[in-house]
Design a protein around this motif. Structure first.
Motif, PDB file in Angstrom:
ATOM      1  N   ILE A  30       0.831  -1.205   0.000  1.00 21.70           N
ATOM      2  CA  ILE A  30       0.000   0.000   0.000  1.00 21.70           C
ATOM      3  C   ILE A  30       0.865   1.254   0.000  1.00 21.70           C
ATOM      4  CG2 ILE A  30      -1.580   1.371   1.429  1.00 21.70           C
ATOM      5  CD1 ILE A  30      -3.016  -1.228   2.138  1.00 21.70           C
ATOM      6  N   GLU A  31       1.925   1.244   0.820  1.00 19.59           N
ATOM      7  CA  GLU A  31       2.787   2.415   0.934  1.00 19.59           C
ATOM      8  C   GLU A  31       3.584   2.678  -0.338  1.00 19.59           C
ATOM      9  OE1 GLU A  31       5.190   1.783   4.365  1.00 19.59           O
ATOM     10  OE2 GLU A  31       3.494   1.916   5.766  1.00 19.59           O
ATOM     11  N   LYS A  32       3.911   1.617  -1.068  1.00 20.23           N
ATOM     12  CA  LYS A  32       4.779   1.762  -2.245  1.00 20.23           C
ATOM     13  C   LYS A  32       4.010   1.970  -3.551  1.00 20.23           C
ATOM     14  CE  LYS A  32       8.663  -0.887  -0.372  1.00 20.23           C
ATOM     15  NZ  LYS A  32       9.487  -2.115  -0.490  1.00 20.23           N
ATOM     16  N   ASN A  33       2.683   2.005  -3.486  1.00 21.73           N
ATOM     17  CA  ASN A  33       1.887   2.136  -4.699  1.00 21.73           C
ATOM     18  C   ASN A  33       0.818   3.210  -4.557  1.00 21.73           C
ATOM     19  OD1 ASN A  33       2.621  -0.300  -6.656  1.00 21.73           O
ATOM     20  ND2 ASN A  33       2.665  -1.093  -4.561  1.00 21.73           N
ATOM     21  N   ASP A  34       0.485   3.813  -5.697  1.00 21.01           N
ATOM     22  CA  ASP A  34      -0.506   4.887  -5.732  1.00 21.01           C
ATOM     23  C   ASP A  34      -1.890   4.274  -5.836  1.00 21.01           C
ATOM     24  OD1 ASP A  34      -1.763   7.300  -5.961  1.00 21.01           O
ATOM     25  OD2 ASP A  34      -1.310   7.563  -8.098  1.00 21.01           O
ATOM     26  N   LEU A  35      -2.622   4.273  -4.732  1.00 16.60           N
ATOM     27  CA  LEU A  35      -3.942   3.659  -4.684  1.00 16.60           C
ATOM     28  C   LEU A  35      -4.958   4.618  -4.095  1.00 16.60           C
ATOM     29  CD1 LEU A  35      -2.920   0.189  -3.211  1.00 16.60           C
ATOM     30  CD2 LEU A  35      -3.812   0.533  -5.515  1.00 16.60           C
ATOM     31  N   THR A  36      -6.181   4.564  -4.598  1.00 11.11           N
ATOM     32  CA  THR A  36      -7.259   5.324  -3.980  1.00 11.11           C
ATOM     33  C   THR A  36      -7.655   4.645  -2.664  1.00 11.11           C
ATOM     34  OG1 THR A  36      -8.998   4.037  -5.057  1.00 11.11           O
ATOM     35  CG2 THR A  36      -8.142   5.950  -6.264  1.00 11.11           C
ATOM     36  N   VAL A  37      -8.390   5.345  -1.832  1.00 14.42           N
ATOM     37  CA  VAL A  37      -8.869   4.766  -0.577  1.00 14.42           C
ATOM     38  C   VAL A  37      -9.721   3.532  -0.871  1.00 14.42           C
ATOM     39  CG1 VAL A  37     -10.326   5.145   1.448  1.00 14.42           C
ATOM     40  CG2 VAL A  37      -8.770   6.953   0.669  1.00 14.42           C
TER      41      VAL A  37
END
Length: 443
Positions: A30-37
């Protein structure tokens, strides 16, 4: 934008193949990738849902595998089947097409066709029925995705009804519980601060220090950065209450990482006295120190020490209270760490018991007369819990169980707090499975 399903597959592979911890593996992705909530929540649902139901999903999927398949293909099929069976908001065709696309990207046309063929056959054919499993214990094990040996162990120790309750509770979703830092303010003040930052909470079920998070991420708030709270399960919060440290006391926390109980004890002492916090691993000790600093506590002393050798570090009868939050099998935290169901073996339980005994032996002489020794674990296993206390008392007649423990715990626990001990079961109060015993040194 990263693909949530693809990242979930990578995370599950890290956990199931490389034996990574579920929370660490998930947070890392999660920290290393661009994700929406929304994608973060969906990814977490896929990871934990697949892990919690792994044995059941394998029961359904196994008949469709013709020969050996790669581990990631098996995991992808299980993850997709989880969506088809458990997630109402995910259309079946979407789950299948996404899985085929991931298989093509990861393994080429061959694996894309293989995954497509398996999943298409699953959608056309009836899945195996659990009713075909005649043995009731084995059926429960597969239905709830628990190892058979564990279902048998719990059935023997606590009965079939309680075992069914625990096994099903372990597959329920966990809401975050947080503990107010009493040095900063009250629970109500914390609730209002978080509400102002978009986080909704309600009062806890058991602990007077607890809030249950209903909406929002409290870890992204200024309130968190300013040290107003600590994330901790409510059952774990009861340990410091059981210990009930006095102001200006000298307290030893033998296995304190990541520092939840250490900091709670220090907060209850209102910055007086000293809490000596130890752990055997340097990276874990740093976690304690980071939490102590964030919470603004000044009465905690940390040191890298093996808990089984603490009798070599301190004088006899030098502590008013000692906490042994012992290393254990972790059978009470399967809701949070479902991978434990897949990796733990019966022999592990016997090995951990020896460590528990060695720690208790090391710290027993360090308790002052009329001092308190609290023994706790996050497991549900009598051999590690009340049987370990019984073993200790047989070796150390100078200690006795503290019958006043019940007065320091929530009233709702009175019936199950017996002879200075309490066992909380998953599913009872929306908490982890947890054991606490309080002993007094009488001579």
């Amino acid at each position: 934008m990263a693909n949530a399903r693809e990242l979930a597959l990578q995370t599950l592979t890290d956990i199931l193949v490389n034996q990574a911890y579920s929370n660490h593996a998930l947070n890392d992705k999660i920290e290393k990738n661009d994700l929406t909530v929304q994608d973060k929540n969906f990814m977490a649902e896929l990871v934990y849902g697949t892990l919690q139901n792994e044995q059941l999903l394998n029961f359904y999927a196994a008949p469709f595998f013709k020969g050996k398949v790669k581990a990631w293909v098996r995991i992808l099929i299980q993850m997709t089947l989880y969506q088809m069976l458990f997630l109402d908001g995910v259309p079946e065709h979407a789950a299948v097409s996404e899985a085929v696309a991931i298989a093509k990207k990861r393994g080429g046309q061959f694996h894309g066709k293989l995954v497509n063929a398996i999943l298409r056959e699953m959608t056309r054919s009836p899945l195996a029925s659990l009713d075909t499993i005649e043995d009731e214990t084995q059926r429960l094990a597969i239905e709830t995705s628990h190892p058979l040996w564990l279902i048998k162990l719990w059935s023997k120790q606590f009965g079939q009804e309680k075992t069914q309750q625990m096994a099903r509770a372990n597959n329920e979703r966990v809401k975050m519980a947080i503990r107010v830092n009493a040095v900063r303010g009250t629970r109500e003040e914390l609730k209002q601060r978080l509400q102002a930052e978009g986080v909704e909470c309600k009062e806890g079920y058991l602990s007077e220090d607890a809030l249950i998070v209903l909406k929002g991420n409290p870890l992204k708030t200024q309130t968190f950065k300013q040290g107003w709270f600590y994330v901790q399960d409510e059952a774990s919060m009861l340990v410091a209450r059981a210990l009930k440290p006095k102001h200006h006391a000298r307290v030893l926390d033998t296995c304190s990482a990541p520092g939840g109980k250490t900091t709670h004890i220090a907060e209850m002492m209102r910055q007086t006295g000293k809490v000596y916090a130890h752990d055997i691993y340097e990276h874990k000790l740093k976690l304690i120190e980071e939490n102590v600093k964030r919470l603004g506590l000044t009465n905690v002393v940390t040191s890298l020490q093996d808990a089984t050798k603490l009798n070599e570090c301190y004088d006899k009868e030098s502590f008013d209270a000692i906490l042994v939050d012992a290393p254990c099998s972790g059978l009470g935290i399967l809701r949070r760490h479902p991978e434990i169901k897949l990796t733990k073996k019966p022999s592990d339980l016997d090995e951990i018991v020896k460590i528990q005994e060695n720690i208790l032996e090391a710290v027993a002489p360090l308790v002052k007369v009329q001092g308190t020794l609290v023994y706790s674990t996050c497991t549900v296993n009598r051999k590690e819990n009340d049987k370990r206390v019984e073993w200790f008392l047989n070796k150390h007649p100078e200690f006795e169980l503290d019958q006043t423990l019940v007065s320091r715990l929530p009233e709702v626990l009175a019936a199950q707090t017996k002879n200075g001990m309490v066992q909380l079961f998953p599913g009872d109060y929306q908490t982890d499975g947890f054991f606490i015993a309080c002993l007094k040194r009488k001579a």
